[in-house]
Design a protein around this motif. Structure first.
Motif, mmCIF file in Angstrom:
data_model
loop_
_atom_site.group_PDB
_atom_site.id
_atom_site.type_symbol
_atom_site.label_atom_id
_atom_site.label_comp_id
_atom_site.label_asym_id
_atom_site.label_seq_id
_atom_site.Cartn_x
_atom_site.Cartn_y
_atom_site.Cartn_z
ATOM 1 N N ASP A 45 13.880 34.655 -32.974
ATOM 2 C CA ASP A 45 13.376 35.959 -32.515
ATOM 3 C C ASP A 45 13.322 36.105 -30.991
ATOM 4 O OD1 ASP A 45 12.816 36.309 -35.209
ATOM 5 O OD2 ASP A 45 10.802 35.465 -34.990
ATOM 6 N N SER A 46 12.961 35.000 -30.320
ATOM 7 C CA SER A 46 12.726 35.116 -28.876
ATOM 8 C C SER A 46 14.016 34.995 -28.063
ATOM 9 C CB SER A 46 11.744 34.038 -28.434
ATOM 10 O OG SER A 46 12.257 32.774 -28.816
ATOM 11 N N LEU A 47 15.118 34.680 -28.719
ATOM 12 C CA LEU A 47 16.386 34.524 -27.996
ATOM 13 C C LEU A 47 17.288 35.738 -28.223
ATOM 14 C CD1 LEU A 47 17.331 30.792 -28.798
ATOM 15 C CD2 LEU A 47 15.963 31.660 -26.909
ATOM 16 N N THR A 48 18.114 36.029 -27.243
ATOM 17 C CA THR A 48 19.073 37.124 -27.399
ATOM 18 C C THR A 48 20.177 36.677 -28.381
ATOM 19 O OG1 THR A 48 20.426 36.277 -25.599
ATOM 20 C CG2 THR A 48 18.746 37.921 -25.010
ATOM 21 N N VAL A 49 20.990 37.633 -28.776
ATOM 22 C CA VAL A 49 22.112 37.324 -29.672
ATOM 23 C C VAL A 49 22.995 36.242 -29.025
ATOM 24 C CG1 VAL A 49 24.257 38.283 -30.617
ATOM 25 C CG2 VAL A 49 22.111 39.549 -30.845
ATOM 26 N N PHE A 50 23.244 36.396 -27.721
ATOM 27 C CA PHE A 50 24.079 35.421 -27.005
ATOM 28 C C PHE A 50 23.485 34.023 -27.131
ATOM 29 C CE2 PHE A 50 25.189 32.811 -23.405
ATOM 30 C CZ PHE A 50 26.565 32.974 -23.316
ATOM 31 N N ASP A 51 22.191 33.903 -26.815
ATOM 32 C CA ASP A 51 21.553 32.580 -26.846
ATOM 33 C C ASP A 51 21.456 32.021 -28.259
ATOM 34 O OD1 ASP A 51 21.209 32.187 -24.118
ATOM 35 O OD2 ASP A 51 19.414 33.425 -24.081
ATOM 36 N N ASN A 52 21.305 32.916 -29.232
ATOM 37 C CA ASN A 52 21.288 32.459 -30.622
ATOM 38 C C ASN A 52 22.606 31.788 -30.977
ATOM 39 O OD1 ASN A 52 19.138 33.006 -32.827
ATOM 40 N ND2 ASN A 52 18.888 34.713 -31.402
ATOM 41 N N ILE A 53 23.702 32.446 -30.596
ATOM 42 C CA ILE A 53 25.022 31.893 -30.943
ATOM 43 C C ILE A 53 25.337 30.668 -30.083
ATOM 44 C CG2 ILE A 53 27.502 32.411 -31.114
ATOM 45 C CD1 ILE A 53 26.668 35.343 -31.618
ATOM 46 N N ALA A 54 24.888 30.717 -28.818
ATOM 47 C CA ALA A 54 25.177 29.588 -27.908
ATOM 48 C C ALA A 54 24.327 28.354 -28.234
ATOM 49 C CB ALA A 54 24.925 30.023 -26.468
ATOM 50 N N PHE A 55 23.242 28.550 -28.993
ATOM 51 C CA PHE A 55 22.309 27.455 -29.306
ATOM 52 C C PHE A 55 23.039 26.223 -29.874
ATOM 53 C CE2 PHE A 55 19.118 25.132 -31.690
ATOM 54 C CZ PHE A 55 17.973 25.264 -30.946
ATOM 55 N N GLY A 56 23.828 26.440 -30.903
ATOM 56 C CA GLY A 56 24.549 25.326 -31.537
ATOM 57 C C GLY A 56 25.690 24.826 -30.667
ATOM 58 N N ILE A 57 26.347 25.758 -29.961
ATOM 59 C CA ILE A 57 27.492 25.365 -29.107
ATOM 60 C C ILE A 57 27.003 24.380 -28.040
ATOM 61 C CG2 ILE A 57 29.229 26.225 -27.475
ATOM 62 C CD1 ILE A 57 29.107 28.922 -28.960
ATOM 63 N N ARG A 58 25.842 24.707 -27.424
ATOM 64 C CA ARG A 58 25.310 23.858 -26.350
ATOM 65 C C ARG A 58 24.940 22.472 -26.859
ATOM 66 N NH1 ARG A 58 21.819 28.876 -24.455
ATOM 67 N NH2 ARG A 58 23.286 29.811 -22.999
ATOM 68 N N ARG A 59 24.536 22.376 -28.119
ATOM 69 C CA ARG A 59 24.098 21.088 -28.644
ATOM 70 C C ARG A 59 25.233 20.272 -29.283
ATOM 71 N NH1 ARG A 59 20.323 24.312 -27.805
ATOM 72 N NH2 ARG A 59 18.219 23.600 -27.336
ATOM 73 N N HIS A 60 26.146 20.966 -29.927
ATOM 74 C CA HIS A 60 27.194 20.244 -30.669
ATOM 75 C C HIS A 60 28.482 20.049 -29.873
ATOM 76 C CE1 HIS A 60 25.737 19.374 -34.611
ATOM 77 N NE2 HIS A 60 25.361 20.602 -34.866
ATOM 78 N N LEU A 61 28.819 21.003 -29.010
ATOM 79 C CA LEU A 61 30.116 20.948 -28.329
ATOM 80 C C LEU A 61 29.913 20.758 -26.821
ATOM 81 C CD1 LEU A 61 31.647 24.108 -30.076
ATOM 82 C CD2 LEU A 61 31.822 21.759 -30.868
ATOM 83 N N GLN A 62 30.798 20.032 -26.230
ATOM 84 C CA GLN A 62 30.708 19.815 -24.779
ATOM 85 C C GLN A 62 31.467 20.954 -24.094
ATOM 86 O OE1 GLN A 62 28.804 17.197 -23.923
ATOM 87 N NE2 GLN A 62 28.661 16.708 -26.095
ATOM 88 N N CYS A 63 30.805 22.079 -23.904
ATOM 89 C CA CYS A 63 31.475 23.258 -23.338
ATOM 90 C C CYS A 63 30.877 23.639 -21.995
ATOM 91 C CB CYS A 63 31.312 24.458 -24.274
ATOM 92 S SG CYS A 63 32.242 24.320 -25.774
ATOM 93 N N THR A 64 31.712 24.179 -21.123
ATOM 94 C CA THR A 64 31.203 24.722 -19.864
ATOM 95 C C THR A 64 30.583 26.091 -20.172
ATOM 96 O OG1 THR A 64 33.262 25.862 -19.456
ATOM 97 C CG2 THR A 64 33.064 23.618 -18.554
ATOM 98 N N ALA A 65 29.882 26.645 -19.170
ATOM 99 C CA ALA A 65 29.233 27.953 -19.374
ATOM 100 C C ALA A 65 30.269 29.014 -19.726
ATOM 101 C CB ALA A 65 28.472 28.333 -18.119
ATOM 102 N N LYS A 66 31.454 28.910 -19.072
ATOM 103 C CA LYS A 66 32.500 29.908 -19.308
ATOM 104 C C LYS A 66 33.060 29.786 -20.733
ATOM 105 C CE LYS A 66 36.576 31.891 -17.229
ATOM 106 N NZ LYS A 66 37.776 31.630 -16.450
ATOM 107 N N GLU A 67 33.256 28.533 -21.141
ATOM 108 C CA GLU A 67 33.768 28.311 -22.509
ATOM 109 C C GLU A 67 32.757 28.789 -23.559
ATOM 110 O OE1 GLU A 67 36.539 24.339 -21.707
ATOM 111 O OE2 GLU A 67 34.411 24.121 -22.161
ATOM 112 N N THR A 68 31.461 28.534 -23.271
ATOM 113 C CA THR A 68 30.413 28.989 -24.194
ATOM 114 C C THR A 68 30.464 30.506 -24.321
ATOM 115 O OG1 THR A 68 29.037 27.142 -23.490
ATOM 116 C CG2 THR A 68 27.912 28.910 -24.644
ATOM 117 N N GLN A 69 30.582 31.152 -23.164
ATOM 118 C CA GLN A 69 30.667 32.622 -23.130
ATOM 119 C C GLN A 69 31.841 33.113 -23.985
ATOM 120 O OE1 GLN A 69 29.063 35.112 -20.649
ATOM 121 N NE2 GLN A 69 29.966 36.393 -22.225
ATOM 122 N N GLN A 70 32.969 32.432 -23.809
ATOM 123 C CA GLN A 70 34.180 32.833 -24.552
ATOM 124 C C GLN A 70 34.002 32.628 -26.055
ATOM 125 O OE1 GLN A 70 37.049 30.425 -22.538
ATOM 126 N NE2 GLN A 70 37.603 32.022 -21.068
#
Lengths: 262, 247
Positions: B91-116
């Motif tokens: 609830d407290s995270l935006t749609v972007f942060d919700n989707i980026a949550f798993g990406i940041r933990r599971h995948l080694q992505c840069t901020a730009k790659e996460t955005q993409q």
């Protein structure tokens, strides 16, 4: 026959689960780092949420203590000690207890409901599926925030209680501000302060572990969340009173040892 | 390939899964149907390690995972993306942060790659431009799609979907079902969908499994299921067959 003892068995097994959860938290804390941002966010939230009510209650506690002590001390002509005694009583006993009850009512219930809702709407399961540890991400920042904030709130409540006591001291008991404040450093001893801080810490830990555990282990949809909030309110109050008795006993023993060593 | 061998799960006195055996082939879209409380969701939660079976084995790509610890399960969870019955968005995270949550933990992505990756996932579920919104600002159907986007952002090999259309209107239901079908084919995932929706299962499943009281009562391709003589399957099919007869 066994049915009579069932509530006691339930209390014992629930206490066991809370202790187990506490050790699980400590284990996660030992192995994993806690996000500072999450922690500060929670500390800010807890402190802001409770500061107005704590300040108000602190003010009136100081006022009540002053009125009560005035009645007793007037006859002995010892009103000069009013500020010292009132503050000592607040820091040793009433302050930590008051903060704990304030936090239990506001933050404890809120935390339990928040985690409980996250549990029944599968947000906690989702966190696990997305590769994170919900104890690390959700529980520990809240636990640490409650413990740290309780010290800020104790300080705030204490300041306001001195202020409330000073006002009532002047207008109810006829003790001026300088007189009220003069004996605070002489009567409020180091053991009193340490005892107050120790109690504050213990109450905050008890409250934080119960409310996070209740929320985290919620089952049964919206009804389950409601049940968790009620159980949090009841069990934290009871646990804090029991913890108060235990810490008073410990503080008394420690004070005797301290005095004997001097 | 996923295999359940003699899976048993109990909750107190109640045995929900009673020695279930099931094999799911790679790339298959499998629908698990059944009445409420028959253990369909429990089956998915056992697969992804949210619940531990009391007996039996779970094999994922040749690896027995049922006794894995929470840490050992991390790579399995990266492989098995799960979409829950509730959107389960934070609830407290935006749609972007919700989707980026798993990406940041599971995948080694840069901020730009996460955005993409976030943008790409939202595009796949036909929901671009909502990155900065909070879940509460979206409709329930949109929240379900964000939940799907969050799961597919990790590019899972196995997609687990728990009652994707519960509480949705018929139009959104069709859209979500179509989306699951397209994503499964496009991303070449093995998909296990728990549902009550027989029509949808007949339309998009490669194989359908029907469960009752903790075990499988029938399974087969949609065409095979249509000819089933099992009473529960006939119950599920009755309305659909009636409609088809009327047409």
């Amino acid at each position: 026959m066994m049915a009579i003892f069932q509530p006691f068995f339930n209390i014992i097994s629930e206490t066991g689960r809370v202790v187990q959860f506490f050790f699980q938290m400590l284990d996660v804390w030992k192995r994993k780092s806690i996000s500072r941002d999450l922690m500060f966010e929670q500390i800010w939230k807890v402190t802001v949420q409770s500061s107005a009510t704590t300040a108000l209650a602190g003010f009136f506690v100081g006022a009540i203590m002053t009125v009560q002590f005035t009645m007793e001390m007037k006859d002995f002509g010892a009103l000069g000690y009013l500020g010292g005694l009132s503050t000592s009583g607040t820091i040793r006993e009433v302050g930590p207890l008051l903060i704990a009850f304030m936090l239990a009512g506001k933050v404890g219930a809120f935390t339990s409901a928040e985690l409980g809702t996250m549990r029944v709407t599968e947000q906690i399961d989702a966190i696990r599926c997305l590769g994170a540890d919900p104890i690390q991400e959700l529980v520990l920042p809240r636990f640490i925030a409650i413990v740290i904030s309780s010290f800020f709130l104790l300080g705030l409540g204490l300041l306001l209680s001195i202020f409330g006591g000073m006002l009532l001291g002047k207008y109810f008991s006829g003790v001026n501000y300088e007189e009220y404040l003069r004996h605070i450093p002489t009567i409020v001893s180091l053991p009193s302060i340490l005892s107050g801080l120790f109690k504050c810490f213990v109450f905050a830990v008890v409250l934080a572990v119960i409310c996070t555990h209740r929320g985290y282990s919620t089952t049964g949809g919206a009804k389950g969340v409601g049940r968790s909030v009620v159980q949090t309110a009841v069990s934290t109050m009871v646990a804090i009173v029991i913890a108060d008795w235990a810490t008073s006993l410990l503080a008394d023993i420690a004070l005797k040892i301290f005095l004997r060593s001097r | 390939m996923i295999e359940f061998k003699g899976l048993v799960k109990r909750f107190g006195d109640r045995t929900v899964l009673k020695g279930l055996d099931l094999t799911i082939n790679g790339g298959e879209i499998l629908f698990v149907l059944g009445t409420s409380g028959t253990g369909k969701s429990v089956l998915l939660k056992n697969l992804v390690g949210l619940l531990k079976p009391d007996a039996g084995q779970i094999w994922i790509d040749g690896e027995e995972v049922s006794a894995f610890s929470e840490e050992q399960y991390l790579p399995i969870r990266k492989k098995c993306g799960m979409v829950f019955q509730h959107p389960a968005l934070f609830d407290s995270l935006t749609v972007f942060d919700n989707i980026a949550f798993g990406i940041r933990r599971h995948l080694q992505c840069t901020a730009k790659e996460t955005q993409q990756k976030v943008s790409h996932s939202l595009k796949l579920v036909n929901l671009s431009g909502v990155e900065q919104k909070l879940p509460a600002q979206l409709s329930y159907g949109m929240q379900k799609r964000v939940s799907l986007a969050r799961t597919i952002a990790l590019e899972p090999k196995i997609l687990l979907v728990d009652e994707p259309t519960t509480g949705l209107d018929p139009v959104t239901t069709n859209a979500i079902n179509q989306l699951i079908f397209e994503l499964s084919r496009k991303l070449k995932t093995t998909s296990i969908v728990v549902s009550h929706d027989m029509q949808c299962a007949l339309d998009i499943a490669d194989r359908i499994v029907v469960m009752d009281q903790g075990n499988i009562v029938d399974q087969g391709t949609p065409d095979e299921l249509r000819k089933s003589t099992v009473p529960l399957v006939k119950d599920f099919l009755s309305e659909i067959l009636q409609k088809e007869a009327e047409q």
